[in-house]
Structures are given as C-alpha cells and as structure tokens.
Design a protein around this motif. Structure first.
Motif, short mmCIF file in Angstrom:
data_model
loop_
_atom_site.label_atom_id
_atom_site.label_comp_id
_atom_site.label_asym_id
_atom_site.label_seq_id
_atom_site.Cartn_x
_atom_site.Cartn_y
_atom_site.Cartn_z
N THR A 174 0.95 -1.20 -0.13
CA THR A 174 0.06 -0.02 0.09
C THR A 174 0.93 1.47 0.05
N LEU A 175 2.16 1.28 0.69
CA LEU A 175 2.84 2.36 0.87
C LEU A 175 3.41 2.77 -0.34
N ARG A 176 3.78 1.58 -1.06
CA ARG A 176 4.65 1.70 -2.20
C ARG A 176 3.58 2.33 -3.54
N ALA A 177 2.32 1.89 -3.34
CA ALA A 177 1.24 2.46 -4.42
C ALA A 177 0.66 3.59 -4.16
N MET A 178 0.68 4.02 -2.83
CA MET A 178 0.40 5.55 -2.46
C MET A 178 0.97 6.63 -3.31
N PRO A 179 0.33 7.80 -3.70
CA PRO A 179 0.93 8.83 -4.13
C PRO A 179 1.37 9.79 -2.82
N ARG A 180 2.30 10.48 -3.31
CA ARG A 180 3.19 11.45 -2.27
C ARG A 180 2.22 11.89 -1.09
N ASP A 181 1.08 12.61 -1.90
CA ASP A 181 0.06 13.31 -1.04
C ASP A 181 -1.14 12.45 -0.51
N SER A 182 -0.62 11.55 0.50
CA SER A 182 -1.60 10.74 0.85
C SER A 182 -1.02 10.25 2.32
N GLU A 183 -1.89 9.59 3.09
CA GLU A 183 -1.77 9.06 4.36
C GLU A 183 -2.36 7.74 4.50
N LEU A 184 -1.61 7.03 5.43
CA LEU A 184 -2.04 5.50 5.64
C LEU A 184 -2.34 5.40 7.03
N LEU A 185 -3.67 5.16 7.25
CA LEU A 185 -4.27 5.16 8.76
C LEU A 185 -4.61 3.65 9.16
N VAL A 186 -3.84 3.24 10.26
CA VAL A 186 -4.19 1.67 10.55
C VAL A 186 -4.64 1.80 11.90
N LEU A 187 -5.56 1.01 12.16
CA LEU A 187 -6.48 0.90 13.70
C LEU A 187 -6.22 -0.58 13.74
N ASP A 188 -5.34 -0.89 14.89
CA ASP A 188 -5.11 -2.19 15.40
C ASP A 188 -6.29 -2.30 16.41
N ASP A 189 -7.33 -3.34 16.20
CA ASP A 189 -8.38 -3.41 16.78
C ASP A 189 -8.28 -4.67 17.79
N GLY A 190 -7.67 -4.17 18.70
CA GLY A 190 -7.35 -5.26 19.92
C GLY A 190 -6.70 -6.62 19.71
N SER A 191 -5.55 -6.34 18.89
CA SER A 191 -4.64 -7.66 18.49
C SER A 191 -4.10 -8.19 19.66
N THR A 192 -3.80 -9.39 19.49
CA THR A 192 -3.14 -10.32 20.66
C THR A 192 -2.07 -11.13 20.02
N ASP A 193 -1.80 -10.80 18.76
CA ASP A 193 -0.63 -11.68 18.09
C ASP A 193 0.51 -10.38 18.03
N GLY A 194 1.38 -10.39 16.97
CA GLY A 194 2.44 -9.58 16.91
C GLY A 194 2.05 -7.94 16.01
N THR A 195 0.68 -8.08 15.86
CA THR A 195 0.21 -6.77 14.99
C THR A 195 0.86 -5.50 15.75
N GLY A 196 0.53 -5.38 16.85
CA GLY A 196 1.11 -4.11 17.50
C GLY A 196 2.71 -3.79 17.42
N ALA A 197 3.45 -4.76 17.84
CA ALA A 197 4.76 -4.70 17.58
C ALA A 197 5.26 -4.47 16.47
N PHE A 198 4.77 -4.98 15.37
CA PHE A 198 5.16 -4.73 14.07
C PHE A 198 4.73 -3.26 13.60
N LEU A 199 3.64 -2.88 13.90
CA LEU A 199 3.27 -1.63 13.41
C LEU A 199 4.20 -0.66 14.17
N ALA A 200 4.37 -0.48 15.57
CA ALA A 200 5.37 0.26 16.28
C ALA A 200 6.65 0.34 15.84
N GLY A 201 6.97 -0.76 14.98
CA GLY A 201 8.52 -0.87 14.39
C GLY A 201 8.57 -0.08 12.90
N LEU A 202 7.56 0.44 12.45
CA LEU A 202 7.75 0.83 11.05
C LEU A 202 7.83 2.62 11.46
#
Length: 290
Positions: free
Chosen positions: A24-52
């Motif tokens: 998604t980031l590769r395809a997005m134009p420069r004038d854009s934003e990517l909003l991700v909502l971690d909806d109570g994940s219990t796997d590694g989703t939170g850690a992955f997103l925090a490392g970006l």
C-alpha cells in the motif's frame, strides 16, 4: 491536507499485514496518508506497527476489539484526505490501484474494482474478472447481491461522511452500499482490471460472516427495504427476498413477495440503457432461476 487517506482496520493481522502495508505504501501517491487501527490484536500486530517508520503512516489502537464496523468508522473520523480508500489487512495493493481509481472517480462518488484472488501462499487462483457496472445500474445490481468488494473502495470522503460511516451489522459493507444508493450517491465498478490481490485463507473474517446467513439482521433488511421502495417501488418483505436463496439447481421458492420483487426489478431494468438492462436482467434471471 493529503489528497488521499487509506484505511486499514485490522485485528491479529500477522503475518499478512506486512505485505499489505508495504504494498500500500509503495502504491500510494506522495500526497496521502495511511491510517491503521489495531483493533485489540493479541498477536504481533502491535509490535510490527510500532516498528514502522514512514511519515505517511498513522497508527491507532483499541485495547479491546470494537469490531470491523466501529473500527472502520473510527478510522474515517481520523481521515483528512479529500478521497478515502479501504484495504483489508491481509490483501495486497497492486501498484496501479490509486492512479486508476482516482481517474475513475470522475463523475461519481464511489469507485470499486475487481480483485485477483490469491491463497495464503500468494499463489493466484484462475482469474475471473467481470464486466463493469455503471452508476445508473448499480442500485438494481445491489438489490440482487453485494457486487462490490469493500477493500477495493475508493471514494469521496464527503460522500462517506454524509452516510455516518458503517453500521453495527455483520454485513457492514453491503449495508453501507445500500444506504449510499438510497441517498443518491453514484457508485460504479470498473471493468476487469484488478486493483488488489484478495487473499483467501481459513482465518479471514469474511469466511465466517456471510451476510446471506444473517437471518436476524434487521439493520440490513431495513436498508434493503428503503432502497427497494425508493428505486423500484417494492414494499414487500425485505427479509423474504434477502434470505431465501434456493439450493443449487432448484427453483426459487414460490412466494408473493418474491414474485412482486422480480416484477418490480424487471420493470425498473426496462428503463435502463440496453447494455445496463441486459446486465441487470442476466443477474436477475441467474439469481432467481427463472
């Protein structure tokens, strides 16, 4: 202000979320934003997103899951782009997606597209791409089935906000399209060209919440009923029409509401242009096994 806001609500998205975010980031134009909502994940989703680290990325988190409808509406409230796009946390965004859909939005409020189906190992299934659906014919197609894929949506943010976001129903996307059509918003599906790779796997949410199995879904039935009354003059039972699909190879159940719905649909289709009329009639005849 960014031109585009891309929304990803996700719960327990690993390991597929990595390829979703990267593509998604590769395809997005420069004038854009990517909003991700971690909806109570219990796997590694939170850690992955925090490392970006990408200045276009904004991450939000619910400590307890609110569900996909509430998470999607919350993300919409954070969006600041003129346009809004959706993608699921297990799909892959194809490189040309946003450029193609931005052009296709001209003259309509919401654009949808086809998807290339892949399995859990990124192996594609045999492609099966359908014709496009015009804005004029879309309300009739939507009364026959959900012909639009939520993760391919590209829309005006003002149009989505006018609807108040998603409602709390297992068919939150289908319900939104029905309400959009009733409100007079113009939606089209572009033909054949896929804009995402849609992943089919055992743990995906859509595998366990088919709208056609939700016999008690009063929210969806109400939205369907309003559109049917407004566009084709049908005032019978929405639940009867929505939740009485026949078994394969068998005729549609005999019911006065179903017969009236078919009559109203055929009459409405006859007022469309020739290509649109044929498309609606073909779907209607196949669905009702007439």
């Amino acid at each position: 202000m960014p031109h585009l806001s891309v929304l990803i609500p996700v719960k327990d998205g690993m390991p597929y979320l990595k390829s979703t975010v990267a593509s998604t980031l590769r395809a997005m134009p420069r004038d854009s934003e990517l909003l991700v909502l971690d909806d109570g994940s219990t796997d590694g989703t939170g850690a992955f997103l925090a490392g970006l680290s990408d200045k276009r990325l904004k991450v939000f988190r619910n400590e307890q899951s609110a569900g996909v409808a509430a998470a999607s509406t919350a993300l919409l409230s954070h969006a600041s782009g003129e346009h809004v796009a959706r993608i699921d946390g297990d799909d892959i965004c194809l490189p040309w997606r946003f450029a193609v859909q931005r052009r296709a939005l001209d003259g309509v409020d919401m654009v949808f597209s086809q998807a290339l189906m892949i399995n859990a190992k990124n192996v594609p299934f045999k492609p099966r791409f359908e014709p496009g659906i015009s804005a004029e014919a879309m309300p009739l197609h939507l009364m026959l089935t959900n012909v639009l894929m939520n993760p391919t949506m590209y829309a005006s943010r003002a149009a989505l906000e006018s609807l108040g976001g998603y409602q709390a129903t297992p068919a939150e996307d289908y319900d939104l399209w029905l309400r959009a059509a009733t409100a007079g918003l113009r939606m089209r599906r572009i033909p054949r060209l896929p804009t995402i790779a849609y992943r089919r796997h055992q743990t995906q949410l859509s595998q366990t919440r088919a709208w056609s199995d939700e016999n008690g879904d009063k929210i969806l039935a109400e939205s369907f009923s309003k559109l049917a009354a407004d566009r084709i003059g049908f005032h019978g039972s929405a639940s009867t029409v929505l939740y009485n699909r026949p078994a394969a190879g068998k005729p549609y159940p005999e019911d006065p509401d179903i017969a009236e719905f078919v009559r109203c649909m055929m009459e409405a289709a006859s007022r469309l242009g020739e290509n649109d009329r044929r498309g609606v009639e073909a779907r209607l005849l196949a669905s009702y096994r007439l």
